[in-house]
Design an enzyme around this catalytic site. Structure first.
Site, mmCIF file in Angstrom:
data_model
loop_
_atom_site.group_PDB
_atom_site.id
_atom_site.type_symbol
_atom_site.label_atom_id
_atom_site.label_comp_id
_atom_site.label_asym_id
_atom_site.label_seq_id
_atom_site.Cartn_x
_atom_site.Cartn_y
_atom_site.Cartn_z
ATOM 1 N N ASP A 1 0.862 -1.183 0.000
ATOM 2 C CA ASP A 1 0.000 0.000 0.000
ATOM 3 C C ASP A 1 0.901 1.237 0.000
ATOM 4 O OD1 ASP A 1 0.988 0.233 2.544
ATOM 5 O OD2 ASP A 1 -0.939 0.022 3.554
ATOM 6 N N SER A 2 0.297 2.410 -0.068
ATOM 7 C CA SER A 2 1.100 3.622 -0.255
ATOM 8 C C SER A 2 1.502 4.267 1.058
ATOM 9 C CB SER A 2 0.303 4.637 -1.064
ATOM 10 O OG SER A 2 -0.771 5.119 -0.281
ATOM 11 N N PHE B 1 -3.124 5.546 3.813
ATOM 12 C CA PHE B 1 -4.220 5.210 4.715
ATOM 13 C C PHE B 1 -3.755 5.158 6.175
ATOM 14 C CE2 PHE B 1 -7.020 2.258 6.980
ATOM 15 C CZ PHE B 1 -8.232 2.913 6.798
ATOM 16 N N ASP C 1 -8.069 -7.347 0.543
ATOM 17 C CA ASP C 1 -7.147 -7.559 1.654
ATOM 18 C C ASP C 1 -7.882 -7.166 2.916
ATOM 19 O OD1 ASP C 1 -6.774 -4.496 1.154
ATOM 20 O OD2 ASP C 1 -5.835 -4.872 3.080
ATOM 21 N N CYS D 1 -8.463 -27.716 6.621
ATOM 22 C CA CYS D 1 -7.143 -27.215 7.042
ATOM 23 C C CYS D 1 -6.502 -28.130 8.078
ATOM 24 C CB CYS D 1 -7.228 -25.774 7.545
ATOM 25 S SG CYS D 1 -7.502 -25.582 9.319
ATOM 26 N N CYS E 1 -7.900 -27.994 11.700
ATOM 27 C CA CYS E 1 -9.182 -28.687 11.884
ATOM 28 C C CYS E 1 -9.023 -30.209 11.773
ATOM 29 C CB CYS E 1 -10.217 -28.182 10.890
ATOM 30 S SG CYS E 1 -10.746 -26.497 11.270
ATOM 31 N N HIS F 1 -6.119 -21.382 10.699
ATOM 32 C CA HIS F 1 -7.462 -21.802 10.270
ATOM 33 C C HIS F 1 -8.199 -20.647 9.578
ATOM 34 C CE1 HIS F 1 -11.616 -22.932 10.143
ATOM 35 N NE2 HIS F 1 -11.866 -21.791 10.743
HETATM 36 ZN ZN LIG Z 1 -9.760 -25.167 9.642
#
Ligand SMILES: [Zn+2]
Length: 394
Positions: A96-97, A100, A288, A328, A331, A357
């Protein structure tokens, strides 16, 4: 300098306004719609790069110019061969610049035509950020996608305030473009790749940012003026900054269909899983947000059935994973009871596992979104996904 473009973008699937595309950067292909994990200070917090690359298969992450410029400083990163080498990440990076972050400092900053003066949150020193400085820092970082330096108006800015901010953003966009091109010609991009496999040039890409707060006419005008300058991609900035959610969607509805179809469209700083789906339905390609990482560190998991707070005592003896439909590694291995225990005892592994996760859930959701658009099932996917999110009742 090659006449080839720094990036290419092609739409490979479309359903209504929603689109699936392939973004080619000098550091590989990115399938869109894409979620970019946020690596604020050169780290996606609590996540190893091996996990990001191999398990999560993130193709692009974000770096924050403001934070990296203050610490360790662009000279250090340049001396270490650019941000990719410094952090050990071979895939694409967007920076980013800094605009922000500086804007977010509120009373600590002063905005003039020239740029923004502010006090560093690190040591209190007086610093100055402008379109030229931001372009120099981003060239030193050597990111693959550079953002123009813009000024953000508050979400509830009046028409006059938003107009003034838009005018300043347009002048800063032109200065950003000019300085960026000069730096490219001078070979100051530390991430330049001599040899790239695809049809791209090996140079950095520059995205412009559309402002205009919650005013439809100003959003349209800002887009028009940004397109006149000409950028490799276009971002919608200044949303999710205090305005009503309905205003955000009104602005995206207004502006996204008018954005160039052959360029990627990026909605900055957004958002929750449902926000991503809703924005994709309106034609956005890139996102993002700090939510999956930040909330992971405070004990909140995003799941296909909505948010789950691991602190909750109801999970104390619960042997189920965070999300029964999540593939994942967290999990597959761990229970809610164990994650709750880690969190309650202040173990750092709690934040690491929850972040993993959460990122897996965001990235996997986008993978499913892309498949749905390509197979013509996106409206059904959208309806079912949103319905399921309200099931946890938290
Ligand atoms: Zn997961």
């Amino acid at each position: 300098m090659s006449s080839k473009s720094p990036i290419t973008f092609s739409v490979v699937g479309r359903e209504g306004e929603a689109r699936a595309g392939i973004l080619t950067t000098r550091r590989g292909l990115i399938e869109t719609p894409v979620f970019m994990p946020v690596g604020t200070a050169g780290t996606v917090k609590a996540t190893r790069f091996e996990a990001l690359e191999e398990e999560l298969d993130a193709r692009i992450i974000l770096g924050n110019t403001y934070h990296l410029w203050l610490r360790p400083g662009v000279d250090v990163i340049r001396a270490c061969g650019g941000l990719h080498r410094f952090i050990g990440w071979p895939r694409a990076l967007l920076t980013d610049s800094g605009g922000f972050q500086v804007w977010s400092l509120g009373a600590l900053r002063k905005i003039t035509e020239e740029g923004t003066e502010f006090r560093s949150h690190v040591d209190g020193s007086l610093r100055f950020l402008s379109p030229e400085v931001s372009m120099e820092v981003q060239a030193g970082l050597g990111s693959d996608i550079v953002m123009a330096f813009d000024e953000c108006a508050p979400g509830k800015a009046t028409h006059a305030q938003a107009r003034a901010s838009l005018e300043l953003t347009a002048r800063w966009a032109r200065r950003s473009r000019g300085k960026f091109d000069e730096l490219q010609r001078e070979g100051r991009d530390t991430g330049f790749l001599e040899k790239v496999e695809q049809q791209v040039s090996g140079a950095q890409a520059l995205f412009g940012i559309v402002q205009g707060a919650g005013h439809r006419d100003l959003r349209r005008e800002s887009l028009q003026r940004t397109m006149e300058i000409g950028f490799d991609g276009y971002a919608i900035g200044g949303l999710s900054v205090g305005e009503e959610k309905s205003v955000m969607w009104e602005m995206v509805d207004e502006v996204a269909p008018l954005m160039p179809t052959e360029s990627p469209r990026y909605l900055m700083g957004v958002g929750t899983p449902e926000d991503l789906i809703e924005a994709v339905a309106r034609g956005v390609d890139m996102f993002d947000c700090v939510l999956p990482t930040r909330n992971g560190r405070t004990g909140q998991a995003f799941t296909s059935r909505g948010k789950l707070n691991v602190k909750n005592s109801q999970w104390a003896e619960d042997r189920r994973p965070l999300d029964e439909s999540c593939p994942c590694s967290v999990c597959q291995r761990h229970s809610r009871a164990y994650l709750r225990h880690l969190h309650q005892t202040g173990e750092m592994l709690a934040g690491i596992l929850l972040t993993h996760h959460n990122l897996a859930f965001f990235l996997d959701t986008m993978r499913r979104v892309r498949q749905a658009i390509r197979s013509g099932d996106f409206p059904k996917f959208r309806r079912e996904f949103i319905e399921r999110l309200s099931e946890s009742g938290e």
